[in-house]
Design a protein around this motif. Sequence first.
Motif, PDB file in Angstrom:
ATOM      1  N   ALA A 218      -0.768  -0.054   2.210  1.00 40.10           N
ATOM      2  CA  ALA A 218      -0.304  -0.838   1.068  1.00 40.10           C
ATOM      3  C   ALA A 218      -1.299  -1.940   0.724  1.00 40.10           C
ATOM      4  O   ALA A 218      -1.539  -2.238  -0.448  1.00 40.10           O
ATOM      5  N   THR A 219      -1.904  -2.537   1.735  1.00 38.84           N
ATOM      6  CA  THR A 219      -2.920  -3.568   1.494  1.00 38.84           C
ATOM      7  C   THR A 219      -4.144  -2.980   0.817  1.00 38.84           C
ATOM      8  O   THR A 219      -4.732  -3.591  -0.079  1.00 38.84           O
ATOM      9  N   ARG A 220      -4.528  -1.776   1.235  1.00 38.90           N
ATOM     10  CA  ARG A 220      -5.660  -1.104   0.603  1.00 38.90           C
ATOM     11  C   ARG A 220      -5.397  -0.808  -0.866  1.00 38.90           C
ATOM     12  O   ARG A 220      -6.261  -0.997  -1.719  1.00 38.90           O
ATOM     13  N   ASP A 221      -4.181  -0.364  -1.168  1.00 36.06           N
ATOM     14  CA  ASP A 221      -3.877   0.121  -2.510  1.00 36.06           C
ATOM     15  C   ASP A 221      -3.406  -0.971  -3.467  1.00 36.06           C
ATOM     16  O   ASP A 221      -3.637  -0.866  -4.667  1.00 36.06           O
ATOM     17  N   ALA A 222      -2.733  -1.980  -2.948  1.00 34.40           N
ATOM     18  CA  ALA A 222      -2.165  -3.020  -3.822  1.00 34.40           C
ATOM     19  C   ALA A 222      -2.130  -4.341  -3.072  1.00 34.40           C
ATOM     20  O   ALA A 222      -1.072  -4.818  -2.673  1.00 34.40           O
ATOM     21  N   GLU A 223      -3.284  -4.929  -2.893  1.00 33.83           N
ATOM     22  CA  GLU A 223      -3.388  -6.130  -2.064  1.00 33.83           C
ATOM     23  C   GLU A 223      -2.582  -7.292  -2.635  1.00 33.83           C
ATOM     24  O   GLU A 223      -1.940  -8.035  -1.886  1.00 33.83           O
ATOM     25  N   GLU A 224      -2.608  -7.458  -3.942  1.00 34.42           N
ATOM     26  CA  GLU A 224      -1.880  -8.575  -4.549  1.00 34.42           C
ATOM     27  C   GLU A 224      -0.376  -8.420  -4.360  1.00 34.42           C
ATOM     28  O   GLU A 224       0.334  -9.408  -4.146  1.00 34.42           O
ATOM     29  N   ARG A 225       0.132  -7.202  -4.445  1.00 44.10           N
ATOM     30  CA  ARG A 225       1.565  -6.975  -4.224  1.00 44.10           C
ATOM     31  C   ARG A 225       1.952  -7.335  -2.792  1.00 44.10           C
ATOM     32  O   ARG A 225       3.026  -7.874  -2.546  1.00 44.10           O
ATOM     33  N   VAL A 226       1.090  -6.993  -1.865  1.00 38.65           N
ATOM     34  CA  VAL A 226       1.350  -7.352  -0.465  1.00 38.65           C
ATOM     35  C   VAL A 226       1.426  -8.866  -0.319  1.00 38.65           C
ATOM     36  O   VAL A 226       2.307  -9.400   0.361  1.00 38.65           O
ATOM     37  N   ARG A 227       0.527  -9.562  -0.970  1.00 42.44           N
ATOM     38  CA  ARG A 227       0.521 -11.024  -0.886  1.00 42.44           C
ATOM     39  C   ARG A 227       1.773 -11.611  -1.528  1.00 42.44           C
ATOM     40  O   ARG A 227       2.375 -12.556  -0.984  1.00 42.44           O
ATOM     41  N   PHE A 228       2.193 -11.062  -2.658  1.00 45.20           N
ATOM     42  CA  PHE A 228       3.376 -11.592  -3.340  1.00 45.20           C
ATOM     43  C   PHE A 228       4.653 -11.359  -2.528  1.00 45.20           C
ATOM     44  O   PHE A 228       5.611 -12.102  -2.656  1.00 45.20           O
ATOM     45  N   LEU A 229       4.653 -10.336  -1.680  1.00 48.40           N
ATOM     46  CA  LEU A 229       5.825 -10.052  -0.859  1.00 48.40           C
ATOM     47  C   LEU A 229       5.834 -10.832   0.457  1.00 48.40           C
ATOM     48  O   LEU A 229       6.688 -10.621   1.308  1.00 48.40           O
ATOM     49  N   GLY A 230       4.868 -11.716   0.626  1.00 48.78           N
ATOM     50  CA  GLY A 230       4.923 -12.614   1.775  1.00 48.78           C
ATOM     51  C   GLY A 230       4.014 -12.276   2.930  1.00 48.78           C
ATOM     52  O   GLY A 230       4.010 -12.991   3.935  1.00 48.78           O
ATOM     53  N   TYR A 231       3.257 -11.208   2.828  1.00 44.86           N
ATOM     54  CA  TYR A 231       2.308 -10.855   3.881  1.00 44.86           C
ATOM     55  C   TYR A 231       0.930 -11.407   3.540  1.00 44.86           C
ATOM     56  O   TYR A 231       0.595 -11.601   2.375  1.00 44.86           O
ATOM     57  N   ARG A 343      -1.188  17.390  -0.889  1.00 51.03           N
ATOM     58  CA  ARG A 343      -0.499  16.279  -1.522  1.00 51.03           C
ATOM     59  C   ARG A 343      -1.525  15.334  -2.101  1.00 51.03           C
ATOM     60  O   ARG A 343      -2.527  15.036  -1.471  1.00 51.03           O
ATOM     61  N   ARG A 344      -1.263  14.815  -3.280  1.00 56.12           N
ATOM     62  CA  ARG A 344      -2.208  13.917  -3.926  1.00 56.12           C
ATOM     63  C   ARG A 344      -2.042  12.526  -3.319  1.00 56.12           C
ATOM     64  O   ARG A 344      -1.130  11.786  -3.665  1.00 56.12           O
ATOM     65  N   THR A 345      -2.960  12.190  -2.383  1.00 56.14           N
ATOM     66  CA  THR A 345      -2.958  10.875  -1.745  1.00 56.14           C
ATOM     67  C   THR A 345      -4.322  10.236  -1.957  1.00 56.14           C
ATOM     68  O   THR A 345      -5.170  10.256  -1.082  1.00 56.14           O
ATOM     69  N   PRO A 346      -4.568   9.688  -3.152  1.00 54.09           N
ATOM     70  CA  PRO A 346      -5.893   9.137  -3.454  1.00 54.09           C
ATOM     71  C   PRO A 346      -6.227   7.962  -2.545  1.00 54.09           C
ATOM     72  O   PRO A 346      -5.363   7.196  -2.133  1.00 54.09           O
ATOM     73  N   VAL A 347      -7.505   7.849  -2.264  1.00 54.48           N
ATOM     74  CA  VAL A 347      -7.965   6.768  -1.407  1.00 54.48           C
ATOM     75  C   VAL A 347      -8.039   5.450  -2.164  1.00 54.48           C
ATOM     76  O   VAL A 347      -7.858   4.401  -1.606  1.00 54.48           O
ATOM     77  N   GLU A 348      -8.309   5.528  -3.458  1.00 58.13           N
ATOM     78  CA  GLU A 348      -8.434   4.306  -4.232  1.00 58.13           C
ATOM     79  C   GLU A 348      -7.100   3.940  -4.869  1.00 58.13           C
ATOM     80  O   GLU A 348      -6.061   4.464  -4.512  1.00 58.13           O
ATOM     81  N   GLN A 349      -7.123   3.118  -5.910  1.00 59.14           N
ATOM     82  CA  GLN A 349      -5.930   2.513  -6.456  1.00 59.14           C
ATOM     83  C   GLN A 349      -4.912   3.548  -6.935  1.00 59.14           C
ATOM     84  O   GLN A 349      -5.204   4.339  -7.824  1.00 59.14           O
ATOM     85  N   PRO A 350      -3.703   3.572  -6.380  1.00 58.26           N
ATOM     86  CA  PRO A 350      -2.643   4.432  -6.894  1.00 58.26           C
ATOM     87  C   PRO A 350      -1.835   3.676  -7.949  1.00 58.26           C
ATOM     88  O   PRO A 350      -2.146   2.538  -8.287  1.00 58.26           O
ATOM     89  N   THR A 351      -0.784   4.282  -8.402  1.00 55.42           N
ATOM     90  CA  THR A 351       0.074   3.606  -9.359  1.00 55.42           C
ATOM     91  C   THR A 351       0.855   2.519  -8.641  1.00 55.42           C
ATOM     92  O   THR A 351       1.105   2.588  -7.444  1.00 55.42           O
ATOM     93  N   PRO A 352       1.275   1.489  -9.360  1.00 54.41           N
ATOM     94  CA  PRO A 352       2.052   0.426  -8.730  1.00 54.41           C
ATOM     95  C   PRO A 352       3.321   0.931  -8.071  1.00 54.41           C
ATOM     96  O   PRO A 352       3.779   0.359  -7.085  1.00 54.41           O
ATOM     97  N   ALA A 353       3.904   1.999  -8.612  1.00 50.34           N
ATOM     98  CA  ALA A 353       5.141   2.508  -8.032  1.00 50.34           C
ATOM     99  C   ALA A 353       4.927   3.006  -6.614  1.00 50.34           C
ATOM    100  O   ALA A 353       5.762   2.798  -5.724  1.00 50.34           O
ATOM    101  N   ILE A 354       3.793   3.661  -6.379  1.00 56.51           N
ATOM    102  CA  ILE A 354       3.503   4.168  -5.033  1.00 56.51           C
ATOM    103  C   ILE A 354       3.335   3.007  -4.067  1.00 56.51           C
ATOM    104  O   ILE A 354       3.881   2.996  -2.966  1.00 56.51           O
ATOM    105  N   ALA A 355       2.553   2.013  -4.464  1.00 52.65           N
ATOM    106  CA  ALA A 355       2.333   0.865  -3.592  1.00 52.65           C
ATOM    107  C   ALA A 355       3.636   0.131  -3.307  1.00 52.65           C
ATOM    108  O   ALA A 355       3.894  -0.287  -2.177  1.00 52.65           O
ATOM    109  N   ALA A 356       4.472  -0.013  -4.335  1.00 52.02           N
ATOM    110  CA  ALA A 356       5.742  -0.703  -4.131  1.00 52.02           C
ATOM    111  C   ALA A 356       6.629   0.048  -3.167  1.00 52.02           C
ATOM    112  O   ALA A 356       7.304  -0.538  -2.318  1.00 52.02           O
ATOM    113  N   ALA A 357       6.648   1.372  -3.307  1.00 56.19           N
ATOM    114  CA  ALA A 357       7.460   2.178  -2.393  1.00 56.19           C
ATOM    115  C   ALA A 357       6.988   2.028  -0.951  1.00 56.19           C
ATOM    116  O   ALA A 357       7.794   1.938  -0.028  1.00 56.19           O
TER     117      ALA A 357
END
Length: 364
Positions: A218-231, A343-357
């Motif tokens: 999750a940090t790799r894919d959506a670092e800002e979301r991780v920070r906003f959730l308190g990590y 399965r489509r598991t891209p190494v770079e930025q996924p959609t926000p929905a994937i990171a949120a999940a």
Amino acid sequence: MTKKPWISLGGIGVFAVLLLAVAPLVLTDHWLNNLGKYCCWAIAAVGIGLAWGRGGMLVMGQGVFFALGAYSMAMHLTLETAGDRIPAFMVLYDPLAPLPAFWEPFRGAGFTLAAIVLLPVVVAGALGYALFKRRVKGAYFAILSQALAVALAVLISSTIRETGGDTGLSDFKYFFGFVLNDPANRQMVYLIAAGLLIVCLLAVWQFYRSRFGELLIATRDAEERVRFLGYDPANVKLVAFVVSALMASIGGALFVPIVGIITPAEIGAAASILMIAGVALGGRASLFGPALGAIAVGWGQSSLGSTWPDGWTYVLGLLFIVVILFLPNGLSSLPARFTGRARRTPVEQPTPAIAAAELEGVRS
């Protein structure tokens, strides 16, 4: 990975049987020693897979940590060979000079083993803390880490009397009391390297299926979301970076008694890029891909490099380009493609929905 963890564990078991039981029976001493060298690179590659494949950190300076383990072991083996005397290469440059002070503690086996473990942890911890807390990432992190590898190689090359310079450290006769020329002892060193590779795979397997593994992705894919959730993403990346550095140091330490020499050429920018190439070839985000890719690149270097030294680099470069263009997930993605279950598991930025999940899974 998380749905069928025991399949991966079974794969590690098969890999262990091949390396620890089958290989010593079917390979000659020469090729078993070569396989031991490949295992050392594979240990470092497994750590790169954790940091780069799962953490998104392109660690192009793993030669630094490989060198910390390698030169720690090499200094101990050199002193063990010299006994009470000054190492021969130092006498050659200055017969009257005393042993450098920083060499003396490496006479002890306990200190050497502690240095192999603690030095990369301390260096990677300090470096990672300074960089990740300042949110240095991407190309800047990759360039900086590679620059450190170049700087260390130049430093070692310039300190001829203390480190052997470009000629390195070699002519080791003993390995913690065992005679290295004895084929049985050389096989023992190979088994140690292969066994530690299995241990590293087990450790990474546990990381991948743990909550920390999910948080790392999750940090790799959506670092800002991780920070906003308190990590704190810096702490998450720091742990992966330190573990990767430790594995590189272990690989470097075992490389020395197996190969019998360590020089700046084995730790500089070219060596670090070769490690990255093996990981990319095998598949940086998979469990077995980095190790298998490193072994494949090592085999190619030994086989093609000896018969076609001028063309081997071009072959590796062409293969690297083909894999990046047509198989971005490495050769480890081929079986899934052939079976139609990729399965489509891209190494770079996924959609926000994937990171949120993924983040919700970590929280739960």
